[in-house]
Design an enzyme around this catalytic site. Structure first.
Site, PDB file in Angstrom:
ATOM      1  CG  ASP A   1      -0.117  -0.199   2.521  1.00  0.00           C
ATOM      2  OD1 ASP A   1       1.105   0.048   2.502  1.00  0.00           O
ATOM      3  OD2 ASP A   1      -0.710  -0.588   3.551  1.00  0.00           O
TER       4      ASP A   1
ATOM      5  NE  ARG B   1       3.755   9.982   3.911  1.00  0.00           N
ATOM      6  CZ  ARG B   1       4.482  10.913   3.305  1.00  0.00           C
ATOM      7  NH1 ARG B   1       4.059  12.150   3.236  1.00  0.00           N
ATOM      8  NH2 ARG B   1       5.634  10.601   2.747  1.00  0.00           N
TER       9      ARG B   1
ATOM     10  CD  GLU C   1       0.131   4.451   4.547  1.00  0.00           C
ATOM     11  OE1 GLU C   1      -0.858   5.067   5.035  1.00  0.00           O
ATOM     12  OE2 GLU C   1       1.313   4.818   4.718  1.00  0.00           O
TER      13      GLU C   1
ATOM     14  CG  HIS D   1       6.154   4.435  10.003  1.00  0.00           C
ATOM     15  ND1 HIS D   1       5.388   4.652   8.892  1.00  0.00           N
ATOM     16  CD2 HIS D   1       6.038   3.116  10.271  1.00  0.00           C
ATOM     17  CE1 HIS D   1       4.833   3.511   8.506  1.00  0.00           C
ATOM     18  NE2 HIS D   1       5.210   2.574   9.336  1.00  0.00           N
TER      19      HIS D   1
ATOM     20  CG  HIS E   1      10.481   5.862   9.971  1.00  0.00           C
ATOM     21  ND1 HIS E   1      10.712   6.881   9.083  1.00  0.00           N
ATOM     22  CD2 HIS E   1       9.869   4.885   9.254  1.00  0.00           C
ATOM     23  CE1 HIS E   1      10.256   6.539   7.878  1.00  0.00           C
ATOM     24  NE2 HIS E   1       9.737   5.319   7.966  1.00  0.00           N
TER      25      HIS E   1
ATOM     26  CD  GLU F   1       0.897  -6.837   3.141  1.00  0.00           C
ATOM     27  OE1 GLU F   1       0.759  -5.618   3.281  1.00  0.00           O
ATOM     28  OE2 GLU F   1       1.816  -7.474   3.710  1.00  0.00           O
TER      29      GLU F   1
HETATM   30  C1  UD1 Z   1       6.465   5.093   3.741  1.00  0.00           C
HETATM   31  C2  UD1 Z   1       5.099   4.658   3.189  1.00  0.00           C
HETATM   32  C3  UD1 Z   1       4.305   3.940   4.262  1.00  0.00           C
HETATM   33  C4  UD1 Z   1       5.106   2.815   4.875  1.00  0.00           C
HETATM   34  C5  UD1 Z   1       6.431   3.378   5.396  1.00  0.00           C
HETATM   35  C6  UD1 Z   1       7.288   2.282   5.952  1.00  0.00           C
HETATM   36  C7  UD1 Z   1       3.939   6.089   1.569  1.00  0.00           C
HETATM   37  C8  UD1 Z   1       3.130   7.303   1.354  1.00  0.00           C
HETATM   38  N1  UD1 Z   1       4.341   5.850   2.808  1.00  0.00           N
HETATM   39  O1  UD1 Z   1       6.181   6.091   4.741  1.00  0.00           O
HETATM   40  O2  UD1 Z   1       3.133   3.395   3.664  1.00  0.00           O
HETATM   41  O3  UD1 Z   1       4.377   2.259   5.939  1.00  0.00           O
HETATM   42  O4  UD1 Z   1       7.124   3.978   4.303  1.00  0.00           O
HETATM   43  O5  UD1 Z   1       8.340   2.785   6.727  1.00  0.00           O
HETATM   44  O6  UD1 Z   1       4.239   5.363   0.633  1.00  0.00           O
HETATM   45  N2  UD1 Z   1      13.847   8.786   5.146  1.00  0.00           N
HETATM   46  C9  UD1 Z   1      15.219   8.746   5.068  1.00  0.00           C
HETATM   47  N3  UD1 Z   1      15.821   7.560   4.770  1.00  0.00           N
HETATM   48  C10 UD1 Z   1      15.126   6.420   4.565  1.00  0.00           C
HETATM   49  C11 UD1 Z   1      13.718   6.455   4.673  1.00  0.00           C
HETATM   50  C12 UD1 Z   1      13.097   7.657   4.939  1.00  0.00           C
HETATM   51  O7  UD1 Z   1      15.893   9.752   5.263  1.00  0.00           O
HETATM   52  O8  UD1 Z   1      15.729   5.362   4.320  1.00  0.00           O
HETATM   53  C13 UD1 Z   1      13.186  10.073   5.479  1.00  0.00           C
HETATM   54  C14 UD1 Z   1      13.208  11.073   4.297  1.00  0.00           C
HETATM   55  O9  UD1 Z   1      13.344  12.356   4.814  1.00  0.00           O
HETATM   56  C15 UD1 Z   1      11.826  10.920   3.694  1.00  0.00           C
HETATM   57  C16 UD1 Z   1      10.988  10.679   4.945  1.00  0.00           C
HETATM   58  O10 UD1 Z   1      11.805   9.839   5.763  1.00  0.00           O
HETATM   59  O11 UD1 Z   1      11.422  12.045   2.958  1.00  0.00           O
HETATM   60  C17 UD1 Z   1       9.648  10.042   4.730  1.00  0.00           C
HETATM   61  O12 UD1 Z   1       9.719   8.890   3.889  1.00  0.00           O
HETATM   62  P1  UD1 Z   1       8.416   8.447   3.035  1.00  0.00           P
HETATM   63  O13 UD1 Z   1       8.731   7.200   2.294  1.00  0.00           O
HETATM   64  O14 UD1 Z   1       7.924   9.596   2.249  1.00  0.00           O
HETATM   65  O15 UD1 Z   1       7.329   8.180   4.155  1.00  0.00           O
HETATM   66  P2  UD1 Z   1       7.274   7.108   5.299  1.00  0.00           P
HETATM   67  O16 UD1 Z   1       6.595   7.732   6.462  1.00  0.00           O
HETATM   68  O17 UD1 Z   1       8.578   6.451   5.463  1.00  0.00           O
HETATM   69  N1  UDP Z   2      11.760  -3.229  10.872  1.00  0.00           N
HETATM   70  C1  UDP Z   2      13.142  -3.273  10.694  1.00  0.00           C
HETATM   71  N2  UDP Z   2      13.932  -2.432  11.454  1.00  0.00           N
HETATM   72  C2  UDP Z   2      13.419  -1.579  12.351  1.00  0.00           C
HETATM   73  C3  UDP Z   2      12.005  -1.514  12.512  1.00  0.00           C
HETATM   74  C4  UDP Z   2      11.204  -2.343  11.738  1.00  0.00           C
HETATM   75  O1  UDP Z   2      13.636  -4.055   9.904  1.00  0.00           O
HETATM   76  O2  UDP Z   2      14.186  -0.875  13.018  1.00  0.00           O
HETATM   77  C5  UDP Z   2      10.906  -4.097  10.041  1.00  0.00           C
HETATM   78  C6  UDP Z   2       9.805  -4.863  10.744  1.00  0.00           C
HETATM   79  O3  UDP Z   2      10.253  -6.120  11.199  1.00  0.00           O
HETATM   80  C7  UDP Z   2       8.758  -5.018   9.649  1.00  0.00           C
HETATM   81  C8  UDP Z   2       8.948  -3.765   8.813  1.00  0.00           C
HETATM   82  O4  UDP Z   2      10.232  -3.255   9.134  1.00  0.00           O
HETATM   83  O5  UDP Z   2       9.060  -6.124   8.809  1.00  0.00           O
HETATM   84  C9  UDP Z   2       7.883  -2.754   9.138  1.00  0.00           C
HETATM   85  O6  UDP Z   2       8.199  -1.558   8.543  1.00  0.00           O
HETATM   86  P1  UDP Z   2       7.488  -0.201   8.885  1.00  0.00           P
HETATM   87  O7  UDP Z   2       6.947  -0.240  10.255  1.00  0.00           O
HETATM   88  O8  UDP Z   2       8.463   0.878   8.521  1.00  0.00           O
HETATM   89  O9  UDP Z   2       6.317  -0.136   7.795  1.00  0.00           O
HETATM   90  P2  UDP Z   2       4.837  -0.728   7.725  1.00  0.00           P
HETATM   91  O10 UDP Z   2       4.905  -2.199   7.960  1.00  0.00           O
HETATM   92  O11 UDP Z   2       4.014   0.015   8.726  1.00  0.00           O
HETATM   93  O12 UDP Z   2       4.404  -0.399   6.341  1.00  0.00           O
END
Ligand code: UD1
Ligand code: UDP
Length: 374
Positions: free
Chosen positions: A101, A212, A137, A210, A243, A123
């Site tokens: 999602d 939004r 999502e 994490h 995160h 999924e």
């Molecule tokens: C995204 C997904 C969410 C998922 C989550 C898992 C969307 C809209 N959101 O949300 O569905 O549950 O990932 O974690 O698709 N950043 C870094 N390095 C990284 C990752 C993130 O610096 O490796 C920072 C960046 O500033 C980035 C911000 O995190 O802009 C947000 O990342 P983004 O993928 O936009 O949203 P998530 O909240 O991570």
């Molecule tokens: N996870 C990880 N390292 C961390 C925290 C979570 O590898 O420090 C893994 C966790 O086991 C799960 C996935 O990341 O498999 C969940 O990711 P996240 O919570 O970012 O996203 P969501 O599942 O809510 O989309």
């Protein structure tokens, strides 16, 4: 033989997608006579994605490298749509596989739709039926399911959601969740880590956050509740791999710094996180994937959200939805620490998300062996 191979292109961009798609990449790659397998990462996440690629030894064929600090949904959607189009035109795959999602999955599926390329949704069928929660999502997964050819539903409930929406029954397959396939390869009895040593004399709480829709005040409330409970329970230690979203980091440090029994650390590699999960006492999270991993390991989870698309874990008794109200989280967390009966009820291992063979089922279905789904 060459002519019979299915040209499959897997596309993903964030940590959870990678954890659940890398086992599928490796399954398809282990069948070179059946599949020509290509991988495209969007790089929606950078560091957190690369961590997973390393653990599963997956080297992408394409890396769109789109991540920007503080990226908006517009940034992600436009960047993926535009760059993935070029990959699709070059590869012309028989099937594109997307996961779950995220905005990566939505935009990639939309690009396939525009180019008339079939999509398989791994999924598929999770629903809250509330477009605002989780946001965005719930929209993303409904939109992917609207355009795809194959729906790989992890559970009977998710398959039923799709059938209720009128998806053709011969396109909906119950496979189990590929996340359980991943978990089977990562959790180890002999695992150790310095942070687990630090916590060995205490009940260990694992925290993640994490979403939004929780950014801002809800997240502050969540952390304040956790802080209050930690301050009242000297026999408890907590580890919180934060995160990388800067807004999450700001809130976590503002509310939780200075508590010497709570460690804020960098995101853990999947192998480490899964083993921390296997060793902890309980989990507080707003994550989706953790709600699937914890039931099989018998770890109670307080889900700091108002809705969940994982009713199976609630039914199994492992998950409890506690919302984002400070007092509600404080009370449920306290209760779980103080009341052994409540804890015991939740801490029974019961895995409703599959047997760890979801990837091979998906591979067989893609080859036309439909009867192999459960
Ligand atoms: C995204 C997904 C969410 C998922 C989550 C898992 C969307 C809209 N959101 O949300 O569905 O549950 O990932 O974690 O698709 N950043 C870094 N390095 C990284 C990752 C993130 O610096 O490796 C920072 C960046 O500033 C980035 C911000 O995190 O802009 C947000 O990342 P983004 O993928 O936009 O949203 P998530 O909240 O991570
Ligand atoms: N996870 C990880 N390292 C961390 C925290 C979570 O590898 O420090 C893994 C966790 O086991 C799960 C996935 O990341 O498999 C969940 O990711 P996240 O919570 O970012 O996203 P969501 O599942 O809510 O989309």
């Amino acid at each position: 033989m060459e002519a019979n191979r299915t040209r499959a292109l897997l596309v993903f961009g964030t940590r959870p997608e990678a954890i659940k798609m890398c086992p599928l990449v490796n399954e398809l790659k282990s069948r070179p006579q059946e599949f020509e397998t290509r991988v495209c990462v969007t790089g929606q996440h950078r560091e957190m994605l690369d961590q997973v690629l390393r653990v599963f030894d997956v080297v992408p064929d394409y890396d769109l490298n789109i991540m920007k600090q503080g990226q908006t949904l517009f940034d992600i959607t436009c960047a993926v749509l535009q760059s993935f189009k070029n990959v699709l035109e070059e590869e012309r795959p028989d099937i594109v596989l997307v996961h779950g999602d995220t905005t990566t999955s939505f935009a990639a599926a939309l690009a396939c739709f525009y180019l008339h390329i079939p999509v398989g949704h791994v999924e598929a069928g999770l629903r809250t039926h509330n477009l605002q929660s989780p946001w965005p999502e719930e929209f993303n997964r409904q939109a992917v399911d609207a355009v795809c050819e194959y729906h790989f539903a992890p559970t009977e409930t998710s398959a039923q959601n799709l059938l209720n929406e009128g998806k053709p029954a011969n396109r909906v397959f119950i496979t189990g969740n590929t996340g359980i396939d991943a978990l089977k390869t990562t959790v180890r009895d002999d695992y150790d880590h310095e942070a687990l040593e630090w916590a060995h004399d205490s009940r260990l709480i694992l925290i993640t956050a994490h979403r939004r829709e929780n950014l801002g005040e809800p997240m502050h409330r969540m952390f304040r509740a956790i802080r209050r409970v930690m301050d009242e329970h000297p026999d408890v230690k907590a580890i919180y791999p934060v995160h990388m979203n800067p807004l999450v980091r700001e809130a976590a440090h503002a509310e939780l710094d200075g508590c010497n029994r709570l460690r804020l650390i960098e995101p853990l590699e999947a192998l480490d996180f899964h083993n921390f999960l296997a060793r902890c006492y309980l989990v507080l999270t707003d994550s989706g994937g953790i709600q699937e991993e914890a039931p099989g390991l018998g770890k109670p989870v307080l889900v700091m959200r108002d809705t969940t698309e994982r009713p199976e874990g609630i039914k199994a008794g492992t998950l409890r939805l506690v919302g984002t109200d400070e007092d509600a989280i404080y009370q449920s967390f306290n209760d779980l620490l103080n009341n052994d009966d409540v804890y015991g009820e939740m801490a029974r291992a019961n895995n409703p998300y599959g047997d760890g063979h979801a990837c091979s089922r998906i591979a067989e279905i893609l080859r036309g062996n439909h009867e192999l789904a459960f």
